[in-house]
Write a protein that holds these residues in place. Structure first.
Motif, PDB file in Angstrom:
ATOM      1  N   ALA A 170      33.659  26.409   5.985  1.00  0.00           N
ATOM      2  CA  ALA A 170      34.436  25.267   5.665  1.00  0.00           C
ATOM      3  C   ALA A 170      35.713  25.214   6.891  1.00  0.00           C
ATOM      4  O   ALA A 170      36.105  26.242   7.187  1.00  0.00           O
ATOM      5  N   GLU A 171      36.270  24.093   6.969  1.00  0.00           N
ATOM      6  CA  GLU A 171      37.407  24.125   7.962  1.00  0.00           C
ATOM      7  C   GLU A 171      38.515  24.327   6.922  1.00  0.00           C
ATOM      8  O   GLU A 171      38.616  23.503   5.884  1.00  0.00           O
ATOM      9  N   MET A 172      39.480  25.078   7.536  1.00  0.00           N
ATOM     10  CA  MET A 172      40.563  25.334   6.480  1.00  0.00           C
ATOM     11  C   MET A 172      41.997  24.860   6.688  1.00  0.00           C
ATOM     12  O   MET A 172      42.098  25.008   8.039  1.00  0.00           O
ATOM     13  N   ARG A 173      42.674  24.248   5.839  1.00  0.00           N
ATOM     14  CA  ARG A 173      43.960  23.577   6.210  1.00  0.00           C
ATOM     15  C   ARG A 173      44.877  24.274   4.984  1.00  0.00           C
ATOM     16  O   ARG A 173      44.819  24.146   3.770  1.00  0.00           O
ATOM     17  N   ARG A 174      46.100  25.204   5.512  1.00  0.00           N
ATOM     18  CA  ARG A 174      47.030  25.546   4.667  1.00  0.00           C
ATOM     19  C   ARG A 174      48.353  24.856   4.545  1.00  0.00           C
ATOM     20  O   ARG A 174      48.745  24.536   5.354  1.00  0.00           O
ATOM     21  N   ILE A 175      48.667  24.299   3.002  1.00  0.00           N
ATOM     22  CA  ILE A 175      49.842  23.486   2.954  1.00  0.00           C
ATOM     23  C   ILE A 175      51.019  24.299   2.383  1.00  0.00           C
ATOM     24  O   ILE A 175      51.004  25.258   1.646  1.00  0.00           O
ATOM     25  N   PRO A 176      52.308  24.381   3.082  1.00  0.00           N
ATOM     26  CA  PRO A 176      53.297  25.156   2.791  1.00  0.00           C
ATOM     27  C   PRO A 176      54.121  24.692   1.721  1.00  0.00           C
ATOM     28  O   PRO A 176      55.196  24.489   1.455  1.00  0.00           O
ATOM     29  N   ASP A 177      53.344  24.614   0.517  1.00  0.00           N
ATOM     30  CA  ASP A 177      53.884  24.224  -0.586  1.00  0.00           C
ATOM     31  C   ASP A 177      52.935  24.402  -1.883  1.00  0.00           C
ATOM     32  O   ASP A 177      52.256  25.173  -1.723  1.00  0.00           O
ATOM     33  N   ASN A 178      53.112  23.953  -3.138  1.00  0.00           N
ATOM     34  CA  ASN A 178      52.401  24.464  -4.013  1.00  0.00           C
ATOM     35  C   ASN A 178      51.201  23.599  -4.242  1.00  0.00           C
ATOM     36  O   ASN A 178      50.445  22.880  -3.356  1.00  0.00           O
ATOM     37  N   TYR A 179      50.091  23.957  -5.241  1.00  0.00           N
ATOM     38  CA  TYR A 179      48.885  23.294  -5.458  1.00  0.00           C
ATOM     39  C   TYR A 179      48.909  21.808  -5.582  1.00  0.00           C
ATOM     40  O   TYR A 179      48.144  21.314  -4.996  1.00  0.00           O
ATOM     41  N   ASP A 180      49.955  21.353  -6.118  1.00  0.00           N
ATOM     42  CA  ASP A 180      49.854  19.938  -6.620  1.00  0.00           C
ATOM     43  C   ASP A 180      49.981  19.149  -4.929  1.00  0.00           C
ATOM     44  O   ASP A 180      49.567  18.261  -4.893  1.00  0.00           O
ATOM     45  N   ALA A 181      50.947  19.654  -4.159  1.00  0.00           N
ATOM     46  CA  ALA A 181      51.284  19.201  -2.827  1.00  0.00           C
ATOM     47  C   ALA A 181      49.904  19.095  -2.054  1.00  0.00           C
ATOM     48  O   ALA A 181      49.674  18.324  -1.210  1.00  0.00           O
ATOM     49  N   SER A 182      49.206  20.535  -2.345  1.00  0.00           N
ATOM     50  CA  SER A 182      47.853  20.298  -1.487  1.00  0.00           C
ATOM     51  C   SER A 182      46.879  19.248  -1.913  1.00  0.00           C
ATOM     52  O   SER A 182      46.143  18.740  -1.197  1.00  0.00           O
ATOM     53  N   VAL A 183      46.848  18.867  -3.196  1.00  0.00           N
ATOM     54  CA  VAL A 183      46.204  17.998  -3.704  1.00  0.00           C
ATOM     55  C   VAL A 183      46.363  16.313  -3.052  1.00  0.00           C
ATOM     56  O   VAL A 183      45.487  15.776  -2.679  1.00  0.00           O
ATOM     57  N   ARG A 184      47.896  16.207  -2.936  1.00  0.00           N
ATOM     58  CA  ARG A 184      48.197  15.086  -2.323  1.00  0.00           C
ATOM     59  C   ARG A 184      47.728  15.070  -0.722  1.00  0.00           C
ATOM     60  O   ARG A 184      47.688  13.958  -0.426  1.00  0.00           O
ATOM     61  N   ALA A 185      47.868  16.168  -0.100  1.00  0.00           N
ATOM     62  CA  ALA A 185      47.689  16.142   1.278  1.00  0.00           C
ATOM     63  C   ALA A 185      46.222  15.827   1.688  1.00  0.00           C
ATOM     64  O   ALA A 185      45.843  15.117   2.488  1.00  0.00           O
ATOM     65  N   CYS A 186      45.433  16.472   0.720  1.00  0.00           N
ATOM     66  CA  CYS A 186      43.775  16.422   0.913  1.00  0.00           C
ATOM     67  C   CYS A 186      43.573  14.946   0.708  1.00  0.00           C
ATOM     68  O   CYS A 186      42.785  14.196   1.390  1.00  0.00           O
ATOM     69  N   ALA A 187      44.324  14.181  -0.476  1.00  0.00           N
ATOM     70  CA  ALA A 187      43.856  12.817  -0.835  1.00  0.00           C
ATOM     71  C   ALA A 187      44.199  11.810   0.303  1.00  0.00           C
ATOM     72  O   ALA A 187      43.545  10.831   0.719  1.00  0.00           O
TER      73      ALA A 187
END
Length: 412
Positions: A170-187
C-alpha cells in the motif's frame, strides 16, 4: 501478574431505553443495514479464500469462576488469515465486491486471485482511512485481488502498524490529526482522483461498501454458533466499538439467527473516545472531538457510522466506557491464563469487550445494572492479537511469542 486481582476501575454504564422489544424483527427495527442473504454471500466467498480456517472459540472457565459467571467464550481473531485481526474478513471482502461490481459479468474469486483480470484491476485504486487493522485488510485484499491501494493513517497510529500495512504494497499517507480527519482526507482525495473508498463507516450517499464490510464480519459469528457447545446459550455479548461496524454486525447476525432469544449486547468504548456512549445518551448520533488519545488506538473514533448506529440504537442492551488501564489489565489477564485458562495474545483494541466485562463483573452496581449473575454465559469478541508486537511487549511485559509458547507448553 502472578496473582489475579482485578483493580477497581471506573466505568460509565448507560442502559438503552430504546432497545427493541423481543418480538420486533430486525427488518422492522433497522431496515437496510444487514441481512441474511448478505451474510451468506460473504461467508461463501471468504471461505473460498486461500488459507481460510475458522478461528478458535476459547473457553475461559477459570476467569468465569473468578468473575462469578457461568461461562466465558472468547473468539480469538489473532490468527485470522495471518493479519492478526478480524478486519481481514471485512475490508478485503469489500475490495472483492467492488472489483466484481466494477468488472461486471460473472467474475469469481478464483479468477481474481489467479490474475485473470489483472490487466484491468491494476488500473483500479481503492483507499481507506484506518487506525491500523482495517487498512491492513484493505491493503491485503488489494494485493490478493490485484488492484492498487492507498491507505490514510492519523497521528496516533504507531510506526509498527504503518509498516505492517505498507508490507502489503500500500501507498501510505499520514494525516497530522485524528481518525475522523483522516477519513475526510481520504474521501476528498478519492473524489479528486477517481478512487474507490473502502470504508467501514458511512455518510450521505455512501452505504453499500460499509454494508459489505459488516456482512464480511458475519463470518465470525457463523463460526461462533457452530463452535458453541450443544445447548450452550449466550446471555451477554461484550463487544468493543470503533465506528460501530463490528458490534452492528454481531448484533445483527444474532438478531437474525436467534430472534427473540438474542443475547444482551453491551457496547464497550474507551472513555476518551466514547461516541456511541454519548450518542446513546443523546438519542442521536453525537460526535466527540479532540485528540481521542486512548491507548486503544483501534477504537479511537469520534463519530459513529450512521448506518451501524441505526441498528445499535435498537439492538444494544447497554453502552459502557472503560479507562485504558482496564484494557492493559485484560491483556495481562489473557496472557497469564486465570485458573488454568489458555494463554492468549490479545491486542489493546481487541480486548475492549473483555475489559468491560472484568470491570462490570467486579463492581456491584455495574453487575446489577447489566444483569450479570452466576448463570450468565458471556461471549467476548477478541478482535485482534498483537498487531503491534513492540507495544504489546511494553504493555504486557512479555513478547507475544513468549505467551504463545507458554500456551503451547500447557497443551502438550
Amino acid at each position: 501478574m502472578t496473582e489475579w486481582k482485578p483493580p477497581q476501575l471506573p466505568a460509565r454504564i448507560f442502559i438503552n431505553p430504546r432497545l427493541s422489544p423481543a418480538e420486533e424483527s430486525l427488518a422492522a427495527a433497522a431496515p437496510g443495514v444487514v441481512d441474511a442473504e448478505g451474510f451468506a454471500r460473504a461467508a461463501a466467498a471468504i471461505e473460498a479464500w486461500p488459507g481460510y480456517q475458522p478461528t478458535p472459540l476459547r473457553q475461559l472457565d477459570g476467569l468465569a469462576g473468578a468473575l462469578g459467571v457461568a461461562r466465558i467464550a472468547y473468539k480469538d481473531e489473532g490468527g485470522r488469515f495471518g493479519l492478526g485481526a478480524f478486519k481481514a474478513v471485512g475490508g478485503a471482502y469489500a475490495v472483492l465486491r467492488h472489483l466484481q461490481d466494477k468488472l461486471g459479468g460473472n467474475v469469481t474469486v478464483a479468477d481474481l486471485i489467479a490474475g485473470k483480470y489483472r490487466a484491468r484491476t491494476t488500473d483500479i485504486t481503492v483507499c481507506t482511512a484506518t487506525d491500523g487493522n482495517h487498512g491492513k485488510s484493505v491493503a491485503w485484499g488489494a494485493r490478493l485481488f490485484g488492484c492498487r491501494s492507498v491507505i490514510y493513517i492519523h497521528q496516533g497510529v504507531s510506526v509498527g502498524r504503518e509498516r505492517a500495512i505498507a508490507a502489503y504494497g500500500a501507498e501510505m499517507r499520514r494525516i497530522p490529526d485524528n481518525y475522523d480527519a483522516s477519513v475526510r482526507a481520504c474521501a476528498r482525495d478519492a473524489a479528486r482522483n477517481g478512487w474507490q473508498v473502502i470504508s467501514d463507516t458511512t455518510w450521505d450517499g455512501y452505504r453499500e461498501i460499509p454494508r459489505h464490510v459488516m456482512h464480511g464480519y458475519g463470518v465470525m459469528m457463523g463460526e461462533v454458533l457452530a463452535q458453541l457447545l450443544p445447548r450452550e446459550d449466550i446471555t451477554h455479548v461484550f463487544v468493543q466499538a470503533g465506528v460501530g461496524g463490528l458490534p452492528a454486525a454481531v448484533a445483527g447476525y444474532l438478531w437474525l439467527e436467534q430472534d427473540a432469544l438474542r443475547p444482551k449486547i453491551v457496547v464497550v468504548e474507551p472513555e476518551k473516545a466514547d461516541c456511541h456512549f454519548q450518542s446513546a445518551k443523546e438519542g442521536k448520533p453525537t460526535a466527540v472531538t479532540g485528540k481521542l488519545d486512548t491507548l486503544m488506538a483501534g477504537l479511537a473514533c469520534g463519530e459513529v457510522s450512521p448506518l451501524a448506529w441505526s441498528l445499535l440504537d435498537k439492538a444494544s442492551f447497554a453502552f459502557m466506557t472503560v479507562p485504558d488501564e482496564a484494557a492493559v489489565f485484560a491483556m495481562k489477564t489473557l496472557a497469564q491464563g486465570v485458573g488454568g485458562d489458555p494463554r492468549i495474545v490479545g491486542g489493546e483494541a481487541g480486548v475492549g469487550g473483555l475489559a468491560g466485562l472484568i470491570v462490570a463483573a467486579t463492581d456491584g452496581d455495574a453487575r446489577r445494572a447489566l444483569l450479570l449473575d452466576a448463570n450468565s454465559k458471556i461471549l467476548i469478541i477478541g478482535s485482534e492479537g498483537a498487531t503491534d508486537p513492540v507495544l504489546y511487549a511494553q504493555l504486557v511485559g512479555r513478547r507475544p511469542e513468549e505467551v504463545l509458547a507458554a500456551h503451547e507448553a500447557l497443551t502438550i
